[in-house]
Write a protein that holds these residues in place. Sequence first.
Motif, short mmCIF file in Angstrom:
data_model
loop_
_atom_site.label_atom_id
_atom_site.label_comp_id
_atom_site.label_asym_id
_atom_site.label_seq_id
_atom_site.Cartn_x
_atom_site.Cartn_y
_atom_site.Cartn_z
N ASP A 1 24.99 24.92 61.28
CA ASP A 1 26.28 23.92 61.75
C ASP A 1 27.49 24.15 61.76
OD1 ASP A 1 24.10 21.53 61.43
OD2 ASP A 1 24.19 21.44 59.68
N LEU A 2 27.10 25.27 63.00
CA LEU A 2 28.72 26.18 62.63
C LEU A 2 30.10 25.39 63.18
CD1 LEU A 2 30.61 28.61 63.04
CD2 LEU A 2 30.08 28.71 65.48
N HIS A 3 29.29 23.65 63.78
CA HIS A 3 30.59 23.55 63.65
C HIS A 3 31.41 22.36 63.21
CE1 HIS A 3 26.78 21.44 63.84
NE2 HIS A 3 27.44 20.38 63.11
N ALA A 4 30.17 22.81 61.95
CA ALA A 4 30.83 21.63 60.51
C ALA A 4 31.51 22.40 59.61
CB ALA A 4 29.36 20.68 60.03
N LEU A 5 32.19 23.76 60.13
CA LEU A 5 32.68 24.45 59.35
C LEU A 5 33.62 24.81 58.66
CD1 LEU A 5 30.65 28.25 59.59
CD2 LEU A 5 30.57 26.69 57.68
N HIS A 6 34.66 24.50 57.61
CA HIS A 6 36.19 24.22 57.35
C HIS A 6 35.86 25.71 58.28
CE1 HIS A 6 35.66 20.17 56.05
NE2 HIS A 6 34.72 21.20 54.87
N GLU A 7 37.84 25.88 57.81
CA GLU A 7 38.69 26.97 58.23
C GLU A 7 38.08 28.13 57.70
OE1 GLU A 7 42.64 28.71 58.29
OE2 GLU A 7 42.60 26.87 57.80
N GLU A 8 37.68 28.20 55.98
CA GLU A 8 37.24 29.50 55.27
C GLU A 8 35.71 29.52 55.88
OE1 GLU A 8 35.90 30.50 50.95
OE2 GLU A 8 37.14 28.69 50.88
N GLY A 9 35.18 28.44 56.73
CA GLY A 9 33.64 29.32 56.79
C GLY A 9 33.54 29.62 58.45
N THR A 10 34.70 29.39 59.31
CA THR A 10 34.86 30.14 59.96
C THR A 10 35.23 31.43 60.16
OG1 THR A 10 35.33 27.59 61.17
CG2 THR A 10 36.19 29.52 62.88
N VAL A 11 36.12 31.71 58.96
CA VAL A 11 36.41 32.96 58.50
C VAL A 11 35.36 33.97 58.69
CG1 VAL A 11 37.92 34.44 57.27
CG2 VAL A 11 39.04 32.81 58.36
N ARG B 1 26.52 22.27 67.68
CA ARG B 1 26.42 21.24 68.49
C ARG B 1 27.63 21.66 69.35
NH1 ARG B 1 25.13 15.90 64.95
NH2 ARG B 1 23.79 16.36 63.67
N PRO B 2 27.55 21.79 70.67
CA PRO B 2 28.90 22.21 71.17
C PRO B 2 29.75 20.83 71.61
CG PRO B 2 26.74 22.99 72.74
CD PRO B 2 26.27 22.05 71.53
N ARG B 3 29.78 19.81 71.40
CA ARG B 3 30.37 18.97 71.88
C ARG B 3 31.30 18.80 70.26
NH1 ARG B 3 29.87 14.18 74.97
NH2 ARG B 3 27.97 13.80 76.28
N GLN B 4 30.84 19.04 68.95
CA GLN B 4 31.55 18.51 68.08
C GLN B 4 32.55 20.41 67.39
OE1 GLN B 4 27.96 16.41 66.40
NE2 GLN B 4 29.59 16.55 64.77
N LEU B 5 32.09 21.29 68.22
CA LEU B 5 32.66 22.28 67.90
C LEU B 5 34.52 22.29 68.01
CD1 LEU B 5 31.50 25.42 67.08
CD2 LEU B 5 32.10 26.16 70.09
N PRO B 6 34.77 22.71 67.09
CA PRO B 6 36.58 22.81 67.46
C PRO B 6 37.06 23.34 67.77
CG PRO B 6 35.91 23.03 64.39
CD PRO B 6 34.46 23.31 65.41
N PRO B 7 38.33 24.43 67.84
CA PRO B 7 38.77 24.63 69.06
C PRO B 7 38.92 26.20 68.17
CG PRO B 7 39.94 22.28 68.61
CD PRO B 7 38.81 22.47 67.97
N GLY B 8 38.57 25.91 67.19
CA GLY B 8 38.79 27.18 66.73
C GLY B 8 37.67 28.34 66.73
N SER B 9 36.15 27.23 65.87
CA SER B 9 35.33 27.66 66.18
C SER B 9 34.88 28.71 67.53
CB SER B 9 34.25 27.13 65.95
OG SER B 9 34.19 26.98 64.73
#
Length: 892
Positions: free
Chosen positions: A99-109, A130-138
């Motif tokens: 669930d990379l798409h649901a990670l907060h900023e710290e999780g993305t780091v 999920r590609p549709r929910q992927l935040p810009p940073g991820s």
Amino acid sequence: MADDPQYGGLSASGRADEETSAFVGRTAETGELLKAVGELRAGLGRAVAVTGEPGIGKSTLLAAVAARARADGIPVVPVEAVTDATPRPGAPVVVVVDDLHALHEEGTVLAERALRSAAGTPSLCLLGYRPRQLPPGSAELLARAAAAGLLTTVPLGPLSREEAAELLGGHLHADTVYDDALGNPLYLKALGAQSGPAHDQAVTAILGELAGLDEDALTAVHAAAVLGEPFQPDVLAAVADLGMPKALAALDVLTRLDIVRPAERAPHLAVRHRALNEVVYQRVPPSRRHAMHGRAETELARRTAPVTLRARHVAQVADPSRPEHATTLISAARSELYDAPTAAVDHLEAAVAVLPDGGEHWYEAQVLLARARMLSGKAADARALLDTLRSTITGSNEAAALADSSRLERHRGRHPEAGSMARAGLAALTEHNGAIAAALHVELADHAYTVRDHESSRHHAGTAAALARDHRDRVGESHALAQAALASLFLGDQHEARRQATNAADLVDAAGDSLLSTNLDALLQLGMTEGMLERLDDAERHLKRAAALCRRTGQVYVEPDVLTVLSNTQLRSGRLRAALTTLDRADAILTGGRAPVTEAIIAMVRAETLFWQGATGGPHTWQASAARALEIADGSQAAWAVSVSCFHAELALHAGTSDPAHARWLLLDAAGGEELSRVAGWRKPRWCDALARAAAAASDPSGTAHWAELAESCAGQLPSAGRRAFAHRARMWDHAVRGDVDGALRCAREAVEGFASGGERIELCRTLLDAAGVALGAGRTQDVADWLDRAGVLADQCGSARLADTVARRRRELADRTRPPAPQGPWAQLSGREREIAHLVSQGMTNHRVAEALFLSVRTVETHLRQIYRKLGVANRATLTHVLLTRGGDNP
């Protein structure tokens, strides 16, 4: 949070099996990830991302691969365990970032750190998102990793239809569920059952997506589920009772979470999938649901939306004090009666519940409800309601109810009852109503056909066609013309039959699907007629169209009959695999209240198809299917039961499971004695051919003569290439048993032409093989090789292992007949090449000329010549010539 429910399991030992996928499908994807685990054991790190729609199986796949790594002794750690230092310097490790798409900023780091670690250490980083929910940073992180060659992507797509059927475990409507679920495992489980562990697991996963929604977002998704259809934001705001600013803010949240998506008609939106919509709708509190349906009905009425959109909401809040509710429901049911009969049933049941008995619109609603129940396959409910109605209504309403009752009984195989109701309907029709009168004459035409009164059948069909034409009902006209064509065929007027069938086909082909959906019996009748006229390709085309419309509209009542006729058409055309697929579909929808005639014929068609396919073993053997058909037909003298028994006897003769005398007895017992009195004239040439074959096997020339004469007489009364072909084949057996091989082969060639013109590949192949057998039995070999080549191609086209085996056996017989006699004398000691060389040498040819004649080198000739001298005990060419001339001088 892992949002994908498992749809498969690990092996009994709790670990994924490397040789076979642990899931339904996903073999290639599992192999790709296990390959990465194998590389990790060799000290090579990498990153792999598993991507796909919600519910597609990402978490399941990651969990299975992680379990395999643990079983191999490789530590598996969550992304939170990754620090700037390598987690296990020098030792392999698997890092899971689900669930990379649901990670907060710290999780993305942390995910970025894990990706970097995989590049330089024995670390396998497994990501899922999920590609549709992927935040810009991820998204930026993944793009950089892919560009640097650090990341491999494994996309998960839908399951195949076969994989979905395996997952659903033999679901009766697996194809429909697959189409609705778009091959998504989560939706397959949600839609495939109303209860059970798999369904509950899917519901839990779907509801988990709603966790954490604020009150406005939850209210908005409830309103979206109540609306059901794609909606505009302002409509949702009214239904949710939220102001536009709050509604738009809630929709922003739902869109970001991919619960709501843009629909095709901008600016419409919709809940992501029907399965999600249904789960959410079922959990809207009843009071809120009722209020939302009421607001939806008011808002849609204010916008003058189509009644079909409003009816769903009206049905939930229908009020006896508001007559417009009932009329809206009835109007919507009329619009959806043929395109969505199940929805029409719901509308009409809601309307009947608020209408006073006997009041305005009550009779109309009841008659429509009975028809909707019939179309949607609720035969027992339809019959009960129609029986009740006929005692309370008169005039056109009664005639309409009787027309529907007749049609219902016809599809249940109860033809006498159907005919009686149609006659009563005409008597009840006291005012002019061309549509109802045409429908009743169609039913009477069908009844007359079943009792072999073909003159009456043609009369009623002609009357129905004229009434339908006056009423501008082109589909009804085509139905009646197809019936008239069949009656004309049985009256011996083939020219008129073909003309009427062509006109019927022209009308059908010019009609759109929505128009044809109002009378799918027209396509069924046309397909049946074209099949009997030996227009098999046209018949299959029209029957396939009927089957597709049945499936799309939900008109279950006619689908079993359509599929039965279609499967038999495909069998006759030699499309054995297609026939079995059609039969599987027919069996899947024949649940409860199935008509014995349909069930028996389906079982018999399956038996014949499996027989020619050559399938052996398992629950679906031809013997088991034939036995089931006979069990249903036992004791009945109806035409369908007679046909089932005759087909069984014919198969027994072909298979050799009974001796020819017993097979003959079975056929005669079923068909009504020496004149086949229980069999329709159209069928007689086929059974005469089978009986002539049995008589020939028993060396009974009087029997073959009788059956050939009867076949020819019947074929003359009902002229068609196929009927004549059976008669020609019967006469072939008669000539063969009398030793008239030339006559037998002449009849065989005429039968081949007849079956070829009708497109009957199975019968054509059989005839070629029978002709080859007759010729070889008489020592004839001319043309046999060509016949067997043609039969071999046909057997391959049909997918018939049984026919292919017969072709191979006949080829061996032909080879035995044409093999040259074994060489005698000195030649017997030499190989084929040595005999050729010895023969040329004995004629005085030099080694050089022998080499030129046989395209060999001189050295090769010399080598062979030394072997010849040794074998024959001679020293030179002169002695060789003398030995060959004095001790067996025949040429090799």
